[in-house]
Motif scaffolding. Structure first.
Motif, PDB file in Angstrom:
ATOM      1  N   HIS A   1     -19.258 -23.366  21.762  1.00 36.92           N
ATOM      2  CA  HIS A   1     -19.479 -24.083  20.506  1.00 36.92           C
ATOM      3  C   HIS A   1     -18.778 -25.443  20.446  1.00 36.92           C
ATOM      4  CE1 HIS A   1     -21.577 -20.684  18.864  1.00 36.92           C
ATOM      5  NE2 HIS A   1     -20.560 -19.885  19.105  1.00 36.92           N
ATOM      6  N   GLY A   2     -18.105 -25.821  21.524  1.00 34.67           N
ATOM      7  CA  GLY A   2     -17.522 -27.149  21.585  1.00 34.67           C
ATOM      8  C   GLY A   2     -16.171 -27.305  20.936  1.00 34.67           C
ATOM      9  N   THR A   3     -15.484 -26.192  20.658  1.00 35.37           N
ATOM     10  CA  THR A   3     -14.188 -26.304  19.987  1.00 35.37           C
ATOM     11  C   THR A   3     -12.997 -26.094  20.913  1.00 35.37           C
ATOM     12  OG1 THR A   3     -14.309 -23.975  19.344  1.00 35.37           O
ATOM     13  CG2 THR A   3     -15.134 -25.595  17.763  1.00 35.37           C
ATOM     14  N   CYS A   4     -13.184 -25.355  22.035  1.00 38.32           N
ATOM     15  CA  CYS A   4     -12.023 -25.060  22.878  1.00 38.32           C
ATOM     16  C   CYS A   4     -11.812 -26.077  23.988  1.00 38.32           C
ATOM     17  CB  CYS A   4     -12.133 -23.657  23.469  1.00 38.32           C
ATOM     18  SG  CYS A   4     -13.373 -23.482  24.780  1.00 38.32           S
ATOM     19  N   LYS A   5     -12.884 -26.767  24.398  1.00 39.37           N
ATOM     20  CA  LYS A   5     -12.823 -27.784  25.458  1.00 39.37           C
ATOM     21  C   LYS A   5     -12.288 -27.214  26.771  1.00 39.37           C
ATOM     22  CE  LYS A   5     -11.648 -31.266  21.970  1.00 39.37           C
ATOM     23  NZ  LYS A   5     -11.320 -30.227  20.995  1.00 39.37           N
ATOM     24  N   LYS A   6     -12.658 -25.963  27.076  1.00 40.58           N
ATOM     25  CA  LYS A   6     -12.207 -25.307  28.295  1.00 40.58           C
ATOM     26  C   LYS A   6     -13.295 -25.232  29.364  1.00 40.58           C
ATOM     27  CE  LYS A   6      -8.256 -23.901  26.370  1.00 40.58           C
ATOM     28  NZ  LYS A   6      -6.973 -24.518  26.722  1.00 40.58           N
ATOM     29  N   CYS A   7     -14.557 -25.443  28.979  1.00 38.55           N
ATOM     30  CA  CYS A   7     -15.671 -25.204  29.927  1.00 38.55           C
ATOM     31  C   CYS A   7     -15.850 -26.407  30.853  1.00 38.55           C
ATOM     32  CB  CYS A   7     -16.955 -24.864  29.164  1.00 38.55           C
ATOM     33  SG  CYS A   7     -17.471 -26.079  27.930  1.00 38.55           S
ATOM     34  N   ARG A   8     -14.920 -26.564  31.758  1.00 39.99           N
ATOM     35  CA  ARG A   8     -14.889 -27.709  32.659  1.00 39.99           C
ATOM     36  C   ARG A   8     -15.907 -27.559  33.785  1.00 39.99           C
ATOM     37  NH1 ARG A   8     -10.155 -30.759  32.826  1.00 39.99           N
ATOM     38  NH2 ARG A   8     -10.358 -30.948  35.091  1.00 39.99           N
ATOM     39  N   ILE A   9     -16.699 -28.588  34.000  1.00 41.85           N
ATOM     40  CA  ILE A   9     -17.589 -28.667  35.159  1.00 41.85           C
ATOM     41  C   ILE A   9     -17.544 -30.101  35.680  1.00 41.85           C
ATOM     42  CG2 ILE A   9     -19.157 -26.813  34.437  1.00 41.85           C
ATOM     43  CD1 ILE A   9     -21.078 -29.077  33.490  1.00 41.85           C
TER      44      ILE A   9
ATOM     45  N   TRP B   1     -16.294 -35.298  35.477  1.00 40.24           N
ATOM     46  CA  TRP B   1     -15.943 -34.099  34.724  1.00 40.24           C
ATOM     47  C   TRP B   1     -16.571 -34.154  33.337  1.00 40.24           C
ATOM     48  CZ3 TRP B   1     -14.004 -29.862  36.804  1.00 40.24           C
ATOM     49  CH2 TRP B   1     -13.333 -29.965  38.035  1.00 40.24           C
ATOM     50  N   ARG B   2     -17.212 -33.048  32.941  1.00 38.83           N
ATOM     51  CA  ARG B   2     -17.859 -32.955  31.635  1.00 38.83           C
ATOM     52  C   ARG B   2     -17.640 -31.553  31.070  1.00 38.83           C
ATOM     53  NH1 ARG B   2     -17.968 -37.516  32.911  1.00 38.83           N
ATOM     54  NH2 ARG B   2     -19.718 -39.003  32.868  1.00 38.83           N
ATOM     55  N   LEU B   3     -17.916 -31.392  29.785  1.00 37.45           N
ATOM     56  CA  LEU B   3     -17.907 -30.080  29.154  1.00 37.45           C
ATOM     57  C   LEU B   3     -19.290 -29.451  29.307  1.00 37.45           C
ATOM     58  CD1 LEU B   3     -15.926 -30.833  25.862  1.00 37.45           C
ATOM     59  CD2 LEU B   3     -15.073 -29.709  27.934  1.00 37.45           C
ATOM     60  N   ALA B   4     -19.336 -28.241  29.843  1.00 36.76           N
ATOM     61  CA  ALA B   4     -20.629 -27.600  30.112  1.00 36.76           C
ATOM     62  C   ALA B   4     -21.421 -27.341  28.847  1.00 36.76           C
ATOM     63  CB  ALA B   4     -20.398 -26.277  30.848  1.00 36.76           C
ATOM     64  N   CYS B   5     -20.731 -27.150  27.711  1.00 35.64           N
ATOM     65  CA  CYS B   5     -21.441 -26.854  26.470  1.00 35.64           C
ATOM     66  C   CYS B   5     -22.070 -28.097  25.848  1.00 35.64           C
ATOM     67  CB  CYS B   5     -20.502 -26.189  25.466  1.00 35.64           C
ATOM     68  SG  CYS B   5     -19.184 -27.273  24.849  1.00 35.64           S
ATOM     69  N   ARG B   6     -21.767 -29.282  26.395  1.00 32.72           N
ATOM     70  CA  ARG B   6     -22.326 -30.521  25.847  1.00 32.72           C
ATOM     71  C   ARG B   6     -23.258 -31.225  26.830  1.00 32.72           C
ATOM     72  NH1 ARG B   6     -21.570 -28.319  22.126  1.00 32.72           N
ATOM     73  NH2 ARG B   6     -20.389 -28.788  20.244  1.00 32.72           N
TER      74      ARG B   6
ATOM     75  N   ILE C   1     -23.745 -28.892  40.472  1.00 28.76           N
ATOM     76  CA  ILE C   1     -22.632 -28.780  39.530  1.00 28.76           C
ATOM     77  C   ILE C   1     -21.484 -28.023  40.176  1.00 28.76           C
ATOM     78  CG2 ILE C   1     -21.956 -27.905  37.254  1.00 28.76           C
ATOM     79  CD1 ILE C   1     -25.179 -27.843  36.834  1.00 28.76           C
ATOM     80  N   GLU C   2     -20.309 -28.580  40.068  1.00 31.24           N
ATOM     81  CA  GLU C   2     -19.105 -27.907  40.568  1.00 31.24           C
ATOM     82  C   GLU C   2     -18.455 -27.146  39.408  1.00 31.24           C
ATOM     83  OE1 GLU C   2     -14.571 -29.065  41.992  1.00 31.24           O
ATOM     84  OE2 GLU C   2     -16.197 -30.511  42.316  1.00 31.24           O
ATOM     85  N   VAL C   3     -18.231 -25.845  39.610  1.00 28.87           N
ATOM     86  CA  VAL C   3     -17.603 -25.002  38.598  1.00 28.87           C
ATOM     87  C   VAL C   3     -16.251 -24.535  39.127  1.00 28.87           C
ATOM     88  CG1 VAL C   3     -17.801 -22.927  37.187  1.00 28.87           C
ATOM     89  CG2 VAL C   3     -19.861 -24.214  37.820  1.00 28.87           C
ATOM     90  N   PRO C   4     -15.146 -24.889  38.457  1.00 27.59           N
ATOM     91  CA  PRO C   4     -13.835 -24.411  38.923  1.00 27.59           C
ATOM     92  C   PRO C   4     -13.790 -22.892  38.881  1.00 27.59           C
ATOM     93  CG  PRO C   4     -13.591 -26.143  37.271  1.00 27.59           C
ATOM     94  CD  PRO C   4     -15.029 -25.746  37.270  1.00 27.59           C
ATOM     95  N   PRO C   5     -13.063 -22.263  39.805  1.00 29.76           N
ATOM     96  CA  PRO C   5     -12.981 -20.799  39.803  1.00 29.76           C
ATOM     97  C   PRO C   5     -12.322 -20.288  38.531  1.00 29.76           C
ATOM     98  CG  PRO C   5     -11.371 -21.742  41.332  1.00 29.76           C
ATOM     99  CD  PRO C   5     -12.259 -22.866  40.889  1.00 29.76           C
ATOM    100  N   LEU C   6     -12.890 -19.235  37.958  1.00 28.86           N
ATOM    101  CA  LEU C   6     -12.357 -18.643  36.741  1.00 28.86           C
ATOM    102  C   LEU C   6     -11.318 -17.600  37.120  1.00 28.86           C
ATOM    103  CD1 LEU C   6     -12.559 -18.204  33.630  1.00 28.86           C
ATOM    104  CD2 LEU C   6     -14.295 -16.479  34.111  1.00 28.86           C
ATOM    105  N   THR C   7     -10.182 -17.628  36.448  1.00 30.84           N
ATOM    106  CA  THR C   7      -9.165 -16.618  36.670  1.00 30.84           C
ATOM    107  C   THR C   7      -9.654 -15.293  36.121  1.00 30.84           C
ATOM    108  OG1 THR C   7      -7.378 -18.239  36.522  1.00 30.84           O
ATOM    109  CG2 THR C   7      -6.788 -15.941  36.173  1.00 30.84           C
ATOM    110  N   THR C   8      -9.913 -14.348  37.008  1.00 34.93           N
ATOM    111  CA  THR C   8     -10.400 -13.042  36.568  1.00 34.93           C
ATOM    112  C   THR C   8      -9.312 -11.990  36.568  1.00 34.93           C
ATOM    113  OG1 THR C   8     -11.077 -12.475  38.821  1.00 34.93           O
ATOM    114  CG2 THR C   8     -12.727 -13.520  37.404  1.00 34.93           C
ATOM    115  N   ARG C   9      -8.119 -12.354  37.059  1.00 37.03           N
ATOM    116  CA  ARG C   9      -7.007 -11.405  37.083  1.00 37.03           C
ATOM    117  C   ARG C   9      -5.805 -12.004  36.362  1.00 37.03           C
ATOM    118  NH1 ARG C   9      -9.318  -6.609  39.069  1.00 37.03           N
ATOM    119  NH2 ARG C   9     -10.919  -7.278  40.534  1.00 37.03           N
TER     120      ARG C   9
END
Length: 609
Positions: A47-55, A81-86, A95-103
């Motif tokens: 929704h564009g509020t956290c600014k965490k969806c880095r690509i 670098w852009r926000l994926a939600c925008r 598109i380069e997607v940084p690895p998500l911390t799953t642990r």
């Protein structure tokens, strides 16, 4: 036909890292990734509020939006670098997607109690007499005659293979009974192999513990990030997703099942146990997580008057939750007190023995939604406070989850500061415990006043000369630099104040309902992963918990998981959990006319006495 008049393509080809996908023209890259099971970090659900969806789009990136400009430095914007939600899919692109911390760092054990071992799963080795013309008892009658003290019902699936199993095994078999149901008859003596898996189904993190039900000992434990994370960091954003997209509930349910299944597979492999040796599972989660995992519409939980479909869930199989186990393994889903005090809290109260202790104790499970219980063996009051996502590192400019690279401890003196980073590596961001520590330290040295505002530069130089130069401006906002790149902003401080004010208002109202004061609280239990790593002294200093001696504050850890273990190990404890539903009185905060005024009173930090 001119270029402007040319029709737009219907589908776009994207390459996320090395994975090609084809999506409709014009969708956001965040949605394109989510639809195809590609995890992009987000806490707001796109929704564009956290600014965490880095690509990163290196080749011909789109023009930055106003949110991109606020989220990235000029150098990062130039690097693509852009926000994926925008960003939207309007042309074929890589598109380069940084690895998500799953642990993420999570508490896998917690405060618990010893229990009398009496699991629902019973295995009996039977040596049966073979039938003849003088003894024509049925196959089932022979088995049940040896189980006369249990008197189980029988699953149809057992009857379908019973005759062949008995004859192939020369009538030497093991009967498997779960509660009051005969679920299997196995060839030979397998009585020493019976296992269960206890799950803490958290909104952020899920923990699984494999238990040997014969000895009561843990065999293996694993944790991972809930795969629903791309739909938002909290239950409200996930409920909202189901309200806006008719297909979201099925997606969220499947993601919950994938998470549970992956963890079940991991603990079985780690423990050297076959999945078909797991005969029962227990799941402790909040009401929203439980509803979604069962495919029950959670929308009524998100709007007043906040009604659950049910407090008690019907008898189900582990397969109903997508968990690989014995094909007729049972699943126990913990009941809930209310829409925002769910089965995880029932499990936590079981483990902590709140209903058995004569002392007045305060139980606080700190998270996006904070559950609070006050009481002793004679009475229990519960409520829920909307703390927000700050403790998860969300809504914080340099925030991140508690994973490698997160600053988790901050200590300051007027002359300098020290940081402790998870994984002993270079700092990459600030997690919840580090946020609380940083704010507490700034209050203590005098760089934040009681209202939560950074002091003027002149005052900073006087009270903390070694730290004053760390107070600077980024854009139009005053910040405190923890490292050269990681900072705490004035807005971050406000986010923490909002969270702690909601929690403090909750437990203060419960104290008033009980006619008690802070001094009457003999112990404070900080539950959940965040509570495990939070500094008790910091929690007291900012007013997050009552002002009691530090040694009265106990990091209770993963008590929800401990309660789930107890439910597998003891039918008596399981019954005690059900009894709690009638013993706890819920206090609703949202309909109190004085809540907002009380909330505002708790925003400031307590003055040093």
């Amino acid at each position: 036909m001119t270029v402007e008049e040319a029709p737009q393509p219907v589908r776009i080809n994207l390459l996320f890292n090395d994975r090609p996908v084809r999506v409709p023209y014009g969708v956001t890259l965040f949605d394109a990734a989510s639809w195809n099971g590609i995890a992009i970090d987000s806490t707001c659900g796109g929704h564009g509020t956290c600014k965490k969806c880095r690509i990163r789009i290196e080749a011909d990136p789109p023009t930055p939006t106003s949110l991109d400009i606020r989220a990235y430095t000029p150098d990062e914007l130039r690097a693509g670098w852009r926000l994926a939600c925008r960003a939207t899919a309007v042309k074929d692109v890589q598109i380069e997607v940084p690895p998500l911390t799953t642990r993420p760092k999570a508490a896998t054990v917690g405060v618990g109690r010893q229990v009398i071992l009496r699991p629902a799963v019973v295995k009996r080795y039977l040596e049966l007499a073979e039938p003849d013309l003088k003894d024509q008892a049925t196959d089932l009658e022979r088995v049940l005659a040896k189980l006369d003290d249990l008197e189980p019902r029988t699953d149809l699936a057992v009857l379908r293979t019973l005759g062949k199993t008995l004859r192939d095994a020369d009538y030497k078999v093991t009967a498997v009974v779960v509660d009051d149901v005969l679920i299997a008859v196995e060839p030979g003596d397998t009585s020493d192999r019976r296992f269960g898996i206890a799950f803490d189904l958290g909104t952020t993190t899920v923990v699984a513990t494999l238990l040997d039900l014969g000895t009561g000992t843990p065999v293996a434990v694993e944790s991972m990030l809930n795969k629903q994370q791309p739909f938002g960091a909290d239950v409200i954003t996930r409920i909202s997703a189901t309200m806006m997209d008719p297909g979201a509930l099925a997606k969220l349910r499947d993601l919950a099942h994938e998470t549970l299944a992956e963890l079940a597979t991991e603990v079985c492999e780690k423990g050297g146990v076959r999945p078909d040796e797991v005969y029962e599972v227990a799941v402790a989660g909040n009401a929203t997580m439980s509803h979604i995992a069962l495919g029950i519409d959670p929308e009524p939980l998100g709007v007043a008057p906040f009604i659950m479909a049910t407090r008690l869930y019907p008898e189900i199989l582990s397969s109903d939750l997508g968990i690989p186990a014995h094909e007729r393994a049972r699943a126990v889903v913990f009941p809930a007190f209310g829409a925002y005090v769910g089965g995880d809290i029932v499990a936590g109260l079981m483990a902590s023995g709140m209903d058995r202790d004569p002392r007045v104790r305060l139980f606080v499970d700190i998270g996006t939604n904070c559950e609070i219980v006050l009481g002793n063996r004679d009475w229990l009051l519960a409520t829920a406070a909307p703390a927000g996502p700050a403790f998860e590192g969300a809504a914080i400019r340099c925030g991140m989850r508690a994973a490698d690279g997160a600053i988790e401890v901050v200590t300051m003196t007027p002359s300098g500061l020290e940081l402790k980073v998870i994984g002993d590596c270079s700092p990459a961001g600030l997690c919840g415990s580090g946020l609380v520590d940083a704010v507490t330290a700034l209050v203590r040295v005098g760089l934040l006043d009681d209202s939560g505002r950074f002091v003027a530069s002149e005052a900073a130089a006087e009270v903390a000369p070694g730290l004053a130069e760390r107070l600077t401006m980024i854009g139009q906002e005053r910040v405190f630099m923890l490292t050269d790149t990681i900072y705490l902003s004035q807005r971050d401080v406000r986010e923490l104040q909002f969270a702690k004010a909601a929690i403090a208002t909750g437990w203060r109202i419960l104290l008033e309902e009980a006619g008690l004061t802070e001094a009457d609280v003999k112990q404070v239990l900080l539950a959940g992963s965040f509570g495990s790593y939070l500094s008790p002294a910091s929690a007291i200093r900012i007013g997050l918990v009552p002002s009691v001696p530090v040694n009265r504050i106990v990091s209770a850890g993963n008590v929800a998981g401990e309660g789930a273990k107890m439910a597998l190990l003891s039918l008596r404890e399981r019954a005690g959990g059900l009894a709690l539903l009638e013993e706890v009185r819920y206090v609703e905060l949202s309909d109190r006319a004085d809540f907002n005024d009380r909330f505002i009173e708790q925003l400031s930090f307590p003055a040093v006495s």
